[in-house]
Design a protein around this motif. Structure first.
Motif, PDB file in Angstrom:
ATOM      1  N   TRP A   1    -123.160  89.698  36.014  1.00 15.02           N
ATOM      2  CA  TRP A   1    -121.913  90.357  35.593  1.00 15.02           C
ATOM      3  C   TRP A   1    -121.145  89.491  34.603  1.00 15.02           C
ATOM      4  N   VAL A   2    -120.988  88.218  34.904  1.00 17.31           N
ATOM      5  CA  VAL A   2    -120.256  87.317  34.019  1.00 17.31           C
ATOM      6  C   VAL A   2    -120.935  87.213  32.662  1.00 17.31           C
ATOM      7  N   GLY A   3    -122.261  87.322  32.630  1.00 18.20           N
ATOM      8  CA  GLY A   3    -123.006  87.196  31.386  1.00 18.20           C
ATOM      9  C   GLY A   3    -122.931  88.406  30.485  1.00 18.20           C
ATOM     10  N   GLY A   4    -122.361  89.502  30.966  1.00 20.55           N
ATOM     11  CA  GLY A   4    -122.239  90.710  30.145  1.00 20.55           C
ATOM     12  C   GLY A   4    -120.784  91.012  29.853  1.00 20.55           C
ATOM     13  N   ARG A   5    -120.464  92.295  29.636  1.00 21.48           N
ATOM     14  CA  ARG A   5    -119.069  92.701  29.453  1.00 21.48           C
ATOM     15  C   ARG A   5    -118.381  92.701  30.813  1.00 21.48           C
ATOM     16  N   ILE A   6    -117.349  91.900  30.929  1.00 25.17           N
ATOM     17  CA  ILE A   6    -116.711  91.724  32.227  1.00 25.17           C
ATOM     18  C   ILE A   6    -115.754  92.886  32.474  1.00 25.17           C
ATOM     19  N   ARG A   7    -116.219  93.838  33.268  1.00 27.45           N
ATOM     20  CA  ARG A   7    -115.409  95.009  33.590  1.00 27.45           C
ATOM     21  C   ARG A   7    -114.933  94.944  35.034  1.00 27.45           C
ATOM     22  N   LYS A   8    -113.742  95.483  35.255  1.00 27.86           N
ATOM     23  CA  LYS A   8    -113.191  95.623  36.596  1.00 27.86           C
ATOM     24  C   LYS A   8    -112.676  97.045  36.749  1.00 27.86           C
ATOM     25  N   ILE A   9    -113.051  97.696  37.832  1.00 25.87           N
ATOM     26  CA  ILE A   9    -112.596  99.045  38.130  1.00 25.87           C
ATOM     27  C   ILE A   9    -111.694  98.964  39.357  1.00 25.87           C
TER      28      ILE A   9
ATOM     29  N   VAL B   1     -97.041  97.422  25.616  1.00 28.19           N
ATOM     30  CA  VAL B   1     -97.642  98.698  26.015  1.00 28.19           C
ATOM     31  C   VAL B   1     -97.356  98.936  27.493  1.00 28.19           C
ATOM     32  N   THR B   2     -97.461 100.199  27.897  1.00 28.19           N
ATOM     33  CA  THR B   2     -97.297 100.572  29.307  1.00 28.19           C
ATOM     34  C   THR B   2     -98.669 100.785  29.926  1.00 28.19           C
ATOM     35  N   MET B   3     -98.877 100.210  31.116  1.00 24.94           N
ATOM     36  CA  MET B   3    -100.151 100.345  31.819  1.00 24.94           C
ATOM     37  C   MET B   3     -99.890 100.739  33.268  1.00 24.94           C
ATOM     38  N   THR B   4    -100.826 101.473  33.860  1.00 20.37           N
ATOM     39  CA  THR B   4    -100.748 101.788  35.283  1.00 20.37           C
ATOM     40  C   THR B   4    -100.935 100.515  36.089  1.00 20.37           C
ATOM     41  N   VAL B   5    -100.639 100.593  37.375  1.00 24.26           N
ATOM     42  CA  VAL B   5    -100.812  99.420  38.225  1.00 24.26           C
ATOM     43  C   VAL B   5    -102.276  98.991  38.282  1.00 24.26           C
ATOM     44  N   GLY B   6    -103.204  99.964  38.287  1.00 20.07           N
ATOM     45  CA  GLY B   6    -104.618  99.612  38.318  1.00 20.07           C
ATOM     46  C   GLY B   6    -105.050  98.870  37.069  1.00 20.07           C
ATOM     47  N   LYS B   7    -104.625  99.367  35.923  1.00 19.65           N
ATOM     48  CA  LYS B   7    -104.968  98.712  34.659  1.00 19.65           C
ATOM     49  C   LYS B   7    -104.343  97.325  34.599  1.00 19.65           C
ATOM     50  N   THR B   8    -103.083  97.220  34.996  1.00 20.86           N
ATOM     51  CA  THR B   8    -102.405  95.934  34.948  1.00 20.86           C
ATOM     52  C   THR B   8    -103.066  94.935  35.892  1.00 20.86           C
ATOM     53  N   ALA B   9    -103.408  95.382  37.087  1.00 18.48           N
ATOM     54  CA  ALA B   9    -104.065  94.497  38.046  1.00 18.48           C
ATOM     55  C   ALA B   9    -105.397  93.992  37.499  1.00 18.48           C
ATOM     56  N   ALA B  10    -106.154  94.883  36.860  1.00 17.27           N
ATOM     57  CA  ALA B  10    -107.432  94.470  36.280  1.00 17.27           C
ATOM     58  C   ALA B  10    -107.232  93.418  35.200  1.00 17.27           C
ATOM     59  N   GLN B  11    -106.216  93.605  34.371  1.00 15.61           N
ATOM     60  CA  GLN B  11    -105.961  92.646  33.293  1.00 15.61           C
ATOM     61  C   GLN B  11    -105.498  91.298  33.843  1.00 15.61           C
ATOM     62  N   CYS B  12    -104.697  91.326  34.902  1.00 13.59           N
ATOM     63  CA  CYS B  12    -104.278  90.068  35.538  1.00 13.59           C
ATOM     64  C   CYS B  12    -105.482  89.360  36.163  1.00 13.59           C
ATOM     65  N   GLY B  13    -106.382  90.134  36.752  1.00 15.12           N
ATOM     66  CA  GLY B  13    -107.597  89.538  37.293  1.00 15.12           C
ATOM     67  C   GLY B  13    -108.449  88.908  36.216  1.00 15.12           C
ATOM     68  N   HIS B  14    -108.516  89.550  35.071  1.00 14.03           N
ATOM     69  CA  HIS B  14    -109.295  89.005  33.960  1.00 14.03           C
ATOM     70  C   HIS B  14    -108.662  87.724  33.445  1.00 14.03           C
ATOM     71  N   ALA B  15    -107.330  87.684  33.351  1.00 15.69           N
ATOM     72  CA  ALA B  15    -106.647  86.475  32.892  1.00 15.69           C
ATOM     73  C   ALA B  15    -106.903  85.312  33.839  1.00 15.69           C
ATOM     74  N   ALA B  16    -106.850  85.585  35.142  1.00 13.03           N
ATOM     75  CA  ALA B  16    -107.111  84.532  36.123  1.00 13.03           C
ATOM     76  C   ALA B  16    -108.557  84.049  36.035  1.00 13.03           C
ATOM     77  N   GLN B  17    -109.476  84.972  35.814  1.00  9.26           N
ATOM     78  CA  GLN B  17    -110.883  84.606  35.680  1.00  9.26           C
ATOM     79  C   GLN B  17    -111.106  83.702  34.467  1.00  9.26           C
ATOM     80  N   LEU B  18    -110.484  84.031  33.339  1.00 10.00           N
ATOM     81  CA  LEU B  18    -110.624  83.200  32.142  1.00 10.00           C
ATOM     82  C   LEU B  18    -109.926  81.853  32.316  1.00 10.00           C
ATOM     83  N   ALA B  19    -108.812  81.837  33.068  1.00  9.01           N
ATOM     84  CA  ALA B  19    -108.150  80.566  33.351  1.00  9.01           C
ATOM     85  C   ALA B  19    -109.077  79.654  34.139  1.00  9.01           C
ATOM     86  N   TRP B  20    -109.744  80.202  35.128  1.00  7.61           N
ATOM     87  CA  TRP B  20    -110.706  79.435  35.937  1.00  7.61           C
ATOM     88  C   TRP B  20    -111.799  78.849  35.059  1.00  7.61           C
TER      89      TRP B  20
END
Length: 227
Positions: free
Chosen positions: A66-74, A148-167
C-alpha cells in the motif's frame, strides 16, 4: 483476526489499494470533528508503527504494498452493532477524548470486506466545536486548510495522510519520541494569513489527488513538529 495476504509475489493484484478507516458515530455523545481527526491521524501512524507491520511481521507485506503505491484512505462511519462487527477484522483502534477510530489493514479496493463495504461514507456532520488537543512536546501538529470546505471523512483522511508523511519525514529520534508518547496529534484550523505563513515552512504538505470532493492539486493539510 483475518490473515494478511502475501501480495509481494502476486502479480495479479491490479486494483488500487486503500486503508479503510471507520469513525464511531453514535446517535448521542458525538465527538467533534477535531477529536475525530486527531484520533484518525494517531490511528494511521499506530498501524504503520505496529510490530505486525514491521519487517517479518504478518502485516508487513500488505502495508508495504500500500505504501509503495498511491496512498488512499477511505473513511466510513459506524455505530452500534455495525461498529462491533468491525472488531473481527485486522485493525488498530485509537480513542482520543471520546473519539473512537479504527483503521484496518490496507487491501485492494475491489475486495473490501462486506463488514466495511456496507458502512456509510457520508451522513450527518459532527459539530466542529471544542479545543484541539494540548500541544505535546513530542507530538505533531496538523493544520487543515481554510481555503476549501471538506466533510469530516475527507478531513480525517487528510489529517491521517499528514501524520503518515510526518512519520516518514522526521528523524529516527523524533519518531521514537513520538511513538513513546503514544502519537499525540493536535489538529488546528488556521486563518488564511497563518495558513500562508505555515505553507512556506512546514516540512509536510499534503496535496490531494482530487478523487473526491475537491480539485486535484489542492493542499489540504500541513504538519509540523519540534526539532
Amino acid at each position: 483476526m483475518t490473515e494478511a495476504p502475501d501480495v509481494r509475489e502476486d502479480p495479479s493484484v491490479e486494483a488500487p489499494w486503500a486503508m479503510q478507516v471507520v469513525l464511531r458515530l453514535e446517535r448521542t455523545d458525538v465527538p467533534t470533528r477535531t477529536q475525530l481527526c486527531e484520533a484518525t491521524a494517531a490511528a494511521v501512524v499506530t498501524l504503520i508503527a505496529d510490530p505486525r507491520s514491521q519487517p517479518g511481521g504478518p502485516w508487513e507485506p500488505s502495508v508495504e504494498h500500500w505504501v509503495g503505491g498511491r496512498i488512499r484512505k477511505i473513511v466510513r462511519r459506524a455505530r452500534g452493532a455495525k461498529w462491533d462487527l468491525t472488531a473481527e477484522l485486522d485493525h488498530v483502534e485509537v480513542n482520543r477524548d471520546g473519539a473512537q477510530v479504527r483503521v484496518f489493514l490496507p487491501g485492494p479496493m475491489d475486495a473490501v470486506p462486506d463488514t466495511l463495504a456496507k458502512l456509510q461514507l457520508t451522513g450527518t456532520e459532527p459539530p466542529d466545536l471544542g479545543e484541539p488537543a494540548p500541544l505535546h512536546p513530542a507530538g505533531v501538529t496538523v493544520y487543515v486548510t481554510p481555503e476549501v470546505t471538506m466533510t469530516v471523512g475527507k478531513t480525517a483522511a487528510q489529517c491521517g495522510h499528514a501524520a503518515q508523511l510526518a512519520w516518514r519525514t522526521m528523524t529516527p529520534e523524533r519518531r521514537i519520541a513520538w511513538q513513546h508518547a503514544g502519537f499525540p496529534v493536535r489538529v488546528e484550523r488556521p486563518d488564511r494569513a497563518a495558513w500562508a505563513d505555515l505553507a512556506a515552512t512546514a516540512p509536510v504538505s499534503v496535496m490531494d489527488a482530487g478523487f473526491t470532493e475537491i480539485a486535484p492539486g489542492t493542499v489540504t493539510t500541513l504538519a509540523t513538529w519540534g526539532r
